[in-house]
Enzyme design. Sequence first.
Site, PDB file in Angstrom:
ATOM      1  N   GLU A  43       0.849  -1.213   0.000  1.00  0.00           N
ATOM      2  CA  GLU A  43       0.000   0.000   0.000  1.00  0.00           C
ATOM      3  C   GLU A  43       0.878   1.255   0.000  1.00  0.00           C
ATOM      4  O   GLU A  43       0.807   2.111   0.901  1.00  0.00           O
ATOM      5  CB  GLU A  43      -0.938  -0.001   1.209  1.00  0.00           C
ATOM      6  N   GLU A  85      -5.253  -8.297  -1.111  1.00  0.00           N
ATOM      7  CA  GLU A  85      -6.002  -8.073   0.131  1.00  0.00           C
ATOM      8  C   GLU A  85      -7.464  -7.785  -0.172  1.00  0.00           C
ATOM      9  O   GLU A  85      -7.737  -6.960  -1.035  1.00  0.00           O
ATOM     10  CB  GLU A  85      -5.448  -6.879   0.935  1.00  0.00           C
TER      11      GLU A  85
HETATM   12  C1  BGP Z   1      -4.301  -2.731   4.958  1.00  0.00           C
HETATM   13  C2  BGP Z   1      -2.982  -3.367   5.360  1.00  0.00           C
HETATM   14  C3  BGP Z   1      -3.076  -4.655   6.059  1.00  0.00           C
HETATM   15  C4  BGP Z   1      -4.355  -4.882   6.858  1.00  0.00           C
HETATM   16  C5  BGP Z   1      -5.577  -4.287   6.197  1.00  0.00           C
HETATM   17  C6  BGP Z   1      -6.798  -4.320   7.076  1.00  0.00           C
HETATM   18  O1  BGP Z   1      -4.102  -1.358   5.018  1.00  0.00           O
HETATM   19  O2  BGP Z   1      -2.183  -3.575   4.197  1.00  0.00           O
HETATM   20  O3  BGP Z   1      -1.911  -4.735   6.853  1.00  0.00           O
HETATM   21  O4  BGP Z   1      -4.197  -4.481   8.154  1.00  0.00           O
HETATM   22  O5  BGP Z   1      -5.368  -2.963   5.815  1.00  0.00           O
HETATM   23  O6  BGP Z   1      -6.800  -3.182   7.889  1.00  0.00           O
HETATM   24  P1  BGP Z   1      -7.105  -3.300   9.438  1.00  0.00           P
HETATM   25  O7  BGP Z   1      -6.226  -4.400   9.924  1.00  0.00           O
HETATM   26  O8  BGP Z   1      -6.790  -1.982  10.004  1.00  0.00           O
HETATM   27  O9  BGP Z   1      -8.569  -3.639   9.547  1.00  0.00           O
END
Ligand code: BGP
Length: 477
Positions: free
Chosen positions: A182, A376
Site C-alpha cells: 500500500e 487483500e
Molecule cells: C491494509 C494493510 C493490512 C491490513 C488491512 C486491514 O491497510 O495492508 O496490513 O491491516 O489494511 O486493515 P485493518 O487491519 O486496520 O482492519
Amino acid sequence: MSSSTFPKGFLWGGAIAANQAEGAYLEGGKGLTTVDLLPTGKKRWEVMLGSVDSFTPINGQMYPSHEAIDFYHRYKEDIALFAEMGYKALRVSISWARIFPNGDDEKPNEAGLQFYDDLFAELLKHEIEPVVTIAHFDVPVHLVETYGSWRNRRLVHFFEMYAKTIFKRYKNKVKYWMTFNEINMLLHLPFVGAGLVFKEGDNQEEIKYQAAHHQLVASALAVKACHEIISDAKIGCMLAAGSTYPYTCNPGDVLSGMEKDRESFFFIDVQSRGEYPGYAKRFFRDNQLTIEMAEGDEALLKNHTVDYIGFSYYASRVTSTDPEVLKNITGGNVFGSVENPFLEKSEWGWTIDPKGFRITANQLYDRYQKPLFVVENGLGAVDELTPDGEVNDDYRINYLKKHLVEMSESIKDGVEILGYTSWGPIDIVSASTGEMKKRYGYIYVDKDNEGNGTLKRYKKKSFHWYKKVIETNGENL
Ligand code: BGP
C-alpha cells in the site's frame, strides 16, 4: 459441467504481514521496527500520523506486534490449516529488521534469513506459492532515529541491499514478489508508510513526496535486481485501491473524484508506466514542492517497471465539493471518503461495496494493461466463539461471496487477475486499531485485545466455505 470463470492455476489463498502475525518481536536477532512502537488506542493514530517525535519506552510494555499470534513459532500448524483449505498461494511479508536488525548493518542476520528459508520451504512442501511483500509497514527503528527514515536518500541504498540479499537467498523458493505494501498509504499515515516523524517547521507535504520519490527509486532498483537475480520471478507494486465516486453528477464533483484517484494512481503510474505524470508535476508546481531527484533516477524508473499491479480492495470512496456533504466523512478511513447513502458499512465504518470491486479492477486494468493481483480483501468483524468452539461467520461468507462474484465479473470483462489472497486468512492484529477484536480470518485465534487467551486456533464456518470455493476453482460461489 460449467467451466469456472477463473483461469486454471488461479492463485487462491490468503495474505498476512510479519508485524501483524509473527510476534517474537526481538527473537532470532530481529531489531525493533516502527510497527513495534505502535500502541493501541488514540496514541496509535498520533504515532501513525508521524506527529509524535518521542516514543514511550518500549521495554517492558507489550504492544500488539510484540506477540501478535505467535506465527513465528506456530507457522507449521497454520500452514497445515491453509493447506487443508487448498491454498495455492500465501502472501507473507519479510520483516526487514529480521534480515538487517538496524537496517544499515554490514552483514545480514543469518537467524532471520533461516527463519524465512524454513517458512518458504514449509509452504512449498504443501505446494503453496509464497507471495512475498518486501516492506509491509515495518521500517527498522534505527533507520528512523539515525537517518530520519525515508526522508533520507540513504534509505534507497539500504533497501536495495536488503532486497538483493533476500532475492539471492530465496531465488529458488520465491517467484512472486512485491515491493512496498500500500505504497500510497505514505501520504495518509506517513509513519506507517515510510517511518516519517515530523519535526516543528517541517514542510510535511514536501517531505512526504520526497520520501515517496525515494521509495519509488528503491522500488525500481528492486525490480531491476529481481529480474537480474531471479529470471523467472514476477515482481509487482501494491496499492490500497478503491475507486472514488463523485457524490453528484456536478462536474466539480467528477473532477474531484478524478483528482482523488490520481492521489493514489500517482505511485502506480510511476511504478508501472515509468515516469512522473504531468498532473504530479503540476501538483508540485502549484504547491511549491521541490523534489530532489538524482542523476539517473528518471532512466531507472523508465527501465524497471513492475510486472503486475497488486492491490488491496476493501471499499470504494466518495468525494464532493459541497462543504455540507463533506461534513459526513465516514469514520475509520484515511482517504477522507464521505458516506455513501446507497451502501452498508462494517462495524468499523468501512463501506461494503462489492460492485466497487469490479469497478476498481476494471479501472486499474484499463489504466495499466498489466495483470492484476488481488492481495487483500476481507471483512473485519467481531466474531463470537461459541462454547463448543464454533464461529458462525455467515456475514463474512456473505461479504466474500459477493466480492468474489464481482471479481469473476471483472474476469469476464477481460481483466487479467493472477490470484486472490484474502486478507487475514487467520485472525491477526488489525493494522489500524492494533486490536485482535477486528477479526478477518477463516481461522479464529483465541486471543483478546488485552493479550489474554490460549492462542488456540479454531476453524470458522467460512473455513469450510472457502475450502469449497478453492476446490471448485470458484465455480460455485
Ligand atoms: C491494509 C494493510 C493490512 C491490513 C488491512 C486491514 O491497510 O495492508 O496490513 O491491516 O489494511 O486493515 P485493518 O487491519 O486496520 O482492519
